[in-house]
Design a protein around this motif. Structure first.
Motif, PDB file in Angstrom:
ATOM      1  N   THR A  42     -14.491 -10.694  22.441  1.00 12.82           N
ATOM      2  CA  THR A  42     -15.272 -10.898  21.223  1.00 12.82           C
ATOM      3  C   THR A  42     -16.363  -9.842  21.119  1.00 12.82           C
TER       4      THR A  42
ATOM      5  N   MET B  88      -9.075 -11.456  14.731  1.00 13.52           N
ATOM      6  CA  MET B  88      -9.400 -12.632  13.932  1.00 13.52           C
ATOM      7  C   MET B  88     -10.881 -12.963  14.058  1.00 13.52           C
ATOM      8  N   PRO B  89     -11.411 -13.765  13.124  1.00  9.57           N
ATOM      9  CA  PRO B  89     -12.791 -14.210  13.253  1.00  9.57           C
ATOM     10  C   PRO B  89     -12.961 -15.013  14.552  1.00  9.57           C
ATOM     11  N   GLN B  90     -14.107 -14.870  15.184  1.00  9.91           N
ATOM     12  CA  GLN B  90     -14.349 -15.625  16.415  1.00  9.91           C
ATOM     13  C   GLN B  90     -14.214 -17.120  16.184  1.00  9.91           C
ATOM     14  N   SER B  91     -14.585 -17.564  14.996  1.00 14.05           N
ATOM     15  CA  SER B  91     -14.519 -18.992  14.686  1.00 14.05           C
ATOM     16  C   SER B  91     -13.092 -19.520  14.623  1.00 14.05           C
ATOM     17  N   LYS B  92     -12.115 -18.622  14.523  1.00 17.19           N
ATOM     18  CA  LYS B  92     -10.715 -19.038  14.406  1.00 17.19           C
ATOM     19  C   LYS B  92      -9.969 -19.010  15.737  1.00 17.19           C
ATOM     20  N   LEU B  93     -10.649 -18.637  16.827  1.00 20.86           N
ATOM     21  CA  LEU B  93      -9.980 -18.565  18.125  1.00 20.86           C
ATOM     22  C   LEU B  93      -9.457 -19.935  18.545  1.00 20.86           C
ATOM     23  N   PRO B  94      -8.259 -19.978  19.131  1.00 21.61           N
ATOM     24  CA  PRO B  94      -7.725 -21.256  19.611  1.00 21.61           C
ATOM     25  C   PRO B  94      -8.625 -21.858  20.692  1.00 21.61           C
TER      26      PRO B  94
END
Length: 394
Positions: A8, A35-41
């Motif tokens: 990140t 991807m946005p950090q907020s979308k990480l699994p």
């Protein structure tokens, strides 16, 4: 690191666009996604680099040496490993190890070393660039004129046999020493042909572009210049949409004003891309070396023969990027493209030069001051600046 993890950062440059507060997902040796950090699994292993900038690793299509090794003087796998490791410390994740004009035995030994390096998957090794010996004596530069010669049928047959065995294959040739038919055979065998060290007229260059040439070697240096009545190779390179042009951005090989003019003039879709033309001095405090039995001197950022002729360059790719961004006023994203995306396009390395899903996980982490923090090849960290600083303190 686990097989799938994420890094990140406050910014990620994917080769085309910036992503803010993003994550780079690594899946083995490949890029999984940006991807946005907020979308990480949930539960994915993450490595934060804070305010760092993640960008594609640099690709250098003309590297003669590094780490106190000149490929001509040490044409073996250990030499290739040393050169690749030396340049990784400056953000280069893929390079074409370059052999300068030499005798046939050295060429053959170098090619066999390239074959072994490709088999061993040496980190950072992209292939071989054979710069000569089929050049023009009139535009020899630092190449030994006694070793420059026309291409023979034996040369061509050997090169055809070895094509595809040592990674990507690139050659710098001059029309004075290679015929269009010979070039067509080289291209058919898989060689990427760059024109250089030539005094040929623009009309002659056009014939060689038709025969398959796609690049120009170190634009402005060792070639016919742009004149009012004869455009030369410089004019051909800038005006042809098919010719990708390498540029040494060290301030010695080409004046900054000339570089700005060239960048403004270049016709696409081919681009001007950065090369270092680096010698063995990169990553060392060496004061010089020998090339074909001649002394090369290192002084004030320049490498020269005794007569003052420039003999390659004493610059790394990160410094070239800084020069283009800070001295030529190019946007940072364009300077980064010139060191990654554009050379990848020039050499046909479709899996490199960008951080898109499925691409090789070759990338760098830079500080907000464009200092290198770490270099990654195939999803593995091969250089970390903090570790280097710890060693220096010890």
């Amino acid at each position: 690191m686990t097989a799938v993890f994420a890094i990140t950062a406050s910014r990620i440059f994917d080769g085309q666009n910036f992503h803010q507060d993003a994550a780079l997902v690594i899946d083995g040796s490949k890029i999984g996604a940006v991807m946005p950090q907020s979308k990480l699994p949930a539960g994915i292993k993450t490595l934060p680099v804070g305010n760092g900038l993640i960008a594609p690793g640099f690709i250098d299509l003309q590297v003669n040496g590094g780490g106190d090794v000149l490929f001509n003087n040490q044409p073996d796998v250990t030499g290739i490993e040393t050169i690749c490791a030396a340049h990784a410390r400056f953000g280069t994740t893929a390079l074409m190890v370059t052999l300068i004009t030499d005798v046939p035995d050295i060429r053959d030994t170098a090619v066999e070393a390239g074959c072994q390096a490709a088999q061993d998957a040496v980190p950072g090794f992209l292939g071989l660039h054979l710069e000569g010996p089929h050049l023009s004596v009139a535009r020899k530069g630092t190449h030994d004129p006694s070793l420059i010669r026309p291409m023979t049928e034996d040369d061509l047959a050997y090169l055809e046999t070895k094509a595809g065995t040592f990674g990507l294959a690139m050659m710098t040739v001059a029309p004075e020493s290679v015929t269009p038919d010979q070039m067509r055979r080289l291209v058919a065998a898989g060689y990427h042909i760059s024109l250089g060290h030539t005094d040929s007229a623009c009309a002659v260059i056009a014939d060689y572009v038709d025969a398959g040439a796609t690049m120009v070697t170190h634009l402005f240096n060792a070639m016919s210049q742009l004149g009012n009545r004869e455009p030369g190779l410089v004019g051909a390179g800038l005006s042809s949409p098919a010719l990708h042009c390498g540029l040494i951005a060290d301030g010695f090989h080409v004046d900054p004003v000339t570089m700005r003019v060239a960048l403004a003039a270049k016709q696409g879709p081919a681009h001007i891309f950065l090369v270092t033309d680096a010698m063995s001095t990169i990553g060392t405090d060496s004061t010089g070396f020998d090339l074909n039995g001649r002394a090369v001197y290192r002084r004030d950022g320049r490498l020269t023969l005794a007569d003052g002729t420039l003999a390659g360059a004493d610059i790394d790719m990160l410094s070239c990027v800084r020069f283009v961004h800070e001295r030529l006023d190019q946007p940072l994203e364009e300077a980064l493209r010139m060191a990654s995306l554009y050379p990848a396009q020039a050499i046909g390395a479709a899996c490199k030069g960008s951080l898109t899903a499925g691409s090789d996980a070759d990338f760098i982490v830079l500080s907000d001051k464009i200092d290198l923090l770490s270099t990654w090849i195939g999803g593995a960290c091969v250089h970390e600046a903090k570790a280097e600083r710890r060693e220096a303190r010890a």
